[in-house]
Every structure is written in C-alpha cells, then in structure tokens.
Design an enzyme around this catalytic site. Structure first.
Site, PDB file in Angstrom:
ATOM      1  CE  LYS A  22      69.252  42.392  19.475  1.00 54.19           C
ATOM      2  NZ  LYS A  22      67.939  42.714  18.871  1.00 54.19           N
TER       3      LYS A  22
ATOM      4  NE  ARG B  55      59.740  42.696  18.293  1.00 52.67           N
ATOM      5  CZ  ARG B  55      60.985  42.277  18.201  1.00 52.67           C
ATOM      6  NH1 ARG B  55      61.323  41.080  18.674  1.00 52.67           N
ATOM      7  NH2 ARG B  55      61.925  43.027  17.645  1.00 52.67           N
TER       8      ARG B  55
ATOM      9  CE1 TYR C 293      71.853  12.655  36.453  1.00 50.74           C
ATOM     10  CE2 TYR C 293      72.803  14.235  34.917  1.00 50.74           C
ATOM     11  CZ  TYR C 293      72.697  13.715  36.195  1.00 50.74           C
ATOM     12  OH  TYR C 293      73.427  14.257  37.204  1.00 50.74           O
TER      13      TYR C 293
ATOM     14  CG  MET D  60      75.113  22.014  35.415  1.00 48.60           C
ATOM     15  SD  MET D  60      75.013  22.298  37.184  1.00 48.60           S
ATOM     16  CE  MET D  60      73.260  22.366  37.433  1.00 48.60           C
TER      17      MET D  60
HETATM   18  C1  LIG Z   1      68.352  42.844  17.505  1.00 50.41           C
HETATM   19  C2  LIG Z   1      67.923  43.923  16.621  1.00 50.41           C
HETATM   20  C3  LIG Z   1      68.498  44.086  15.354  1.00 50.41           C
HETATM   21  C4  LIG Z   1      69.502  43.106  14.789  1.00 50.41           C
HETATM   22  O1  LIG Z   1      68.823  41.979  14.336  1.00 50.41           O
HETATM   23  P1  LIG Z   1      69.618  40.763  13.647  1.00 50.41           P
HETATM   24  O2  LIG Z   1      68.555  39.829  13.209  1.00 50.41           O
HETATM   25  O3  LIG Z   1      70.473  40.174  14.721  1.00 50.41           O
HETATM   26  O4  LIG Z   1      70.404  41.349  12.567  1.00 50.41           O
HETATM   27  C5  LIG Z   1      68.122  45.164  14.604  1.00 50.41           C
HETATM   28  N1  LIG Z   1      67.190  46.044  15.046  1.00 50.41           N
HETATM   29  C6  LIG Z   1      66.599  45.898  16.244  1.00 50.41           C
HETATM   30  C7  LIG Z   1      65.576  46.885  16.663  1.00 50.41           C
HETATM   31  C8  LIG Z   1      66.935  44.844  17.060  1.00 50.41           C
HETATM   32  O5  LIG Z   1      66.337  44.712  18.246  1.00 50.41           O
END
Ligand SMILES: *Cc1c(COP(=O)(O)O)cnc(C)c1O
Length: 359
Positions: free
Chosen positions: A22, A117, A242, A290
């Site tokens: 992802k 969640r 800054y 930046m």
């Molecule tokens: C992002 C994610 C993972 C991977 O998690 P890590 O902590 O990066 O290994 C696994 N399962 C789900 C459902 C996720 O959203």
C-alpha cells in the site's frame, strides 16, 4: 527488499506471504515492489487503482484489497482483475448484492477482534458469513484480523492473546484461509502465522517496534541522499535559519543540505537529529525549511560543497531519524514527495534502492 522478504518467510515457514505494498509500496514504488517481491505469494494494498496497476505491471499472483471496495463500481472492477476483497461492513455487502459481476469474487471477511477500526465483531460473525456464503457472487471466503499491539503483546488495554481469543470465537465452525500477522507479529509471534502473513514495514527495512531493524536482520530498502550545496562559517552568536532556532555557541562550520520538508524530510526534526555527511555521523541544526536543512560540520572538517549527505538508509537507520523527529519509519517512507528523484539500484547484492535529489 528481496532480502527482507526472505526474512519474513523464514519467520513464517508454513505460511504464505502477502507482501504489503500500500501507499506506493511504502514510498518505494509499485514497479520496484513487483520486482523485489516476485517471490511473494501475493501482494496486498489499499488503493483500487494501484491494484489494477499491479496487473498492468504483470503481477499475476493473488492481490488482496485490505480495506475492500469503496464504491459500487469497484466490485466488478476488482472481480474482473481477480482481486480478493476484504469485506468489513454491511454497506460493502449490500453493494456486492447489487453489483453485476461476470463471475464470483473472492473475499476476505474481516474480524474486529478489538482494534475497533474495521470488521465484524465475533458475535454475529457467523451470520455475516452465512449471508455471504449463500450469495452466488461470492467465491472463496477467507478471514483476517489486524493486531493493535503486536510490538507490545502484553499491552493491558488489549493484549494480543485477547485478540487471538476473539478470532477463535468468531471463527468457530467456519473454514477458510486465515491471515492475522503484520510485521511485528510475523517477527515476534511466529507461532501465530496461520495460513498467510501480511508483513509491510519489515520488507522495507524499518522496524515495526519491539526491536531494531538490525536486530531483526532487516536491510534498508531505500537510502535518501543529497549533497551539501553551501557551507557557512559561523562566529559565536551567529543564528541559523528560520526562527534562529540555533545560535552558534562558538565559531563553527555548518553545511546546507539540499533536502527539506518539500522532499519529505520531517519539518519537526529537532536540533540533534542524526545525519551523515561524507559518511560521518553529525547532527541537524536549526529549523528544517522547505528545500534545505543545515548540519553541523564540526565532526567533518573536510566536508565541502558537493559532499554526499545521507538523510536515512545505508549507514543511518530510518528508525533513528524517525525517533528523533517523534515519528516512525513508516511515516517518513510514505511522506517522500514526487520531486525526489528515484534511482533504482538493481542487481546489487541487496537490491538497494537509492532516492536522491542530487545531479
Ligand atoms: C498496513 C497493513 C499491514 C502491514 O503492517 P506493517 O506494520 O507495515 O507490517 C498488514 N495488514 C493490514 C490490514 C494493513 O493495513
């Protein structure tokens, strides 16, 4: 990344591996991930467009959509691409019941085992499963949950074993492939590996917590590098950048690095955040701006314009920089911006990938 996948496999001997890609493979690029994770059993991600892109990139093995569909038209698109979709709400089920599909779609039913969640609670899980099992649009049904505290399994607010207990409760009498473990669980609780594990962060060489990347035998997937584009000689009392957040306590040299928060370097990195100049460890001084940040050149007297700077990666674990900035390696990787030039180092022993913004 390839080597880190092997580490995941070694911890999950019996299980198949969903390599989580992802967020553009945690900032490493989907195309790179498809190559590096060629030996994974499947790729898992959140974005529907990226799932389709994986097919365009030639990935023919399983794909798992970790949050399932978002819009009604996603169901036929994912079915046509052979993507297995997580189902976590009644709304997704209703969309599926109205969808026109050319064939059955594989799904992965999400159990809310306490993280609150996504997913269906154990009570009533069987009824949800029965409704889907009776739907001819549904192919294989697998199961997944997500751990809240795999890096700290005895967290009193939700011990990992309590989540495991709720999974067992939800799955009583049901059959299908089960996937529980993120990176932390894969590394720290290999006995929970089940049918599939879902490592993400570890594949990119950062720690999920509960130990350092080095202790887990992980190698950095990316190195963020740049160079010095200016050097300043400060007198005692001279201020930098800054807000004049750094004031020289004595005469000293500082270097100006061509990297700032518009590249994804954390603006909140404080005075003292670690950085390498010409391979020597020194510290960030003053406010990150930046396009630039400033570093102490006291330990690197030979440094000059053009000196190589490593912001994280080879020689400087991303987790150390993240900790100094009050965040995680996860966030730093994902926050790299498009202007950072990507150079892929393929064929190196460790499949190293370099992100740099130098010529
Ligand atoms: C992002 C994610 C993972 C991977 O998690 P890590 O902590 O990066 O290994 C696994 N399962 C789900 C459902 C996720 O959203």
């Amino acid at each position: 990344m390839r080597a880190n996948l092997a580490v995941a496999r070694a911890h999950a001997a019996q299980a198949r591996v969903w390599a989580v890609v992802k967020a553009d493979a945690y900032g490493h690029g989907l195309a790179n991930a498809v190559q590096a994770f060629a030996r994974a059993d499947g790729l898992a991600l959140v974005e529907t467009e990226a799932a389709l892109r994986l097919r365009q990139l030639g990935w023919s093995k399983p794909i798992l959509l970790l949050e399932g569909v978002f819009e009604p038209e996603d169901w036929p698109a994912m079915q046509a691409a052979g993507v297995c979709c997580v189902v976590h709400t009644q709304e997704q089920i209703a969309m599926l019941e109205h969808a026109r599909l050319d064939g059955p779609v594989d799904i992965c039913l999400k159990i809310n085992s306490g993280m609150n969640r996504l997913g269906f609670a154990p009570a009533g899980f069987g009824a949800v499963h029965a409704r889907l099992r009776a739907n001819p649009k549904v192919g294989a049904i697998g199961f997944a949950t997500h751990f809240a505290n795999a890096d700290h399994a005895d967290n009193p607010d939700l011990p990992m074993q309590e989540q495991v207990r709720r999974v067992r409760l939800a799955l009583q009498g049901l059959h299908g492939e089960i996937s529980l473990s993120n990176s932390a669980a894969t590394l720290l609780a290999p006995e929970l590996a089940a049918d599939w594990v879902r490592p993400g962060i570890m594949l990119y060489g950062a720690s999920p917590g509960g130990g350092s990347a080095q202790e887990f035998g992980l190698l950095p997937g990316m190195t963020l590098e740049s160079q010095l584009i200016a050097v300043q000689q400060l007198a005692r009392g001279d201020a930098v950048g800054y807000g004049s957040r750094f004031v020289a306590p004595a005469p000293m040299r500082i270097g100006v690095v061509a990297c700032g928060y518009a590249d994804g370097y954390p603006r909140h990195a404080p005075n003292g955040a670690p950085i390498l100049v010409d391979g020597i460890r020194t510290v960030v001084l003053g406010t990150v701006s930046m396009d630039m940040l400033t570093v102490d050149l006291t330990p690197v007297p030979q440094a000059r314009v053009g000196s190589r700077v490593v912001l994280w990666g080879e020689g400087l674990p991303i987790d150390e920089v993240a900790q100094a900035a009050g965040t995680l390696g996860y966030e730093l990787m994902c926050a790299l911006t498009p202007r950072v030039r990507v150079e892929v180092k393929n064929g190196q022993p460790q499949g190293l990938e370099i992100h740099g913004n130098q010529e």
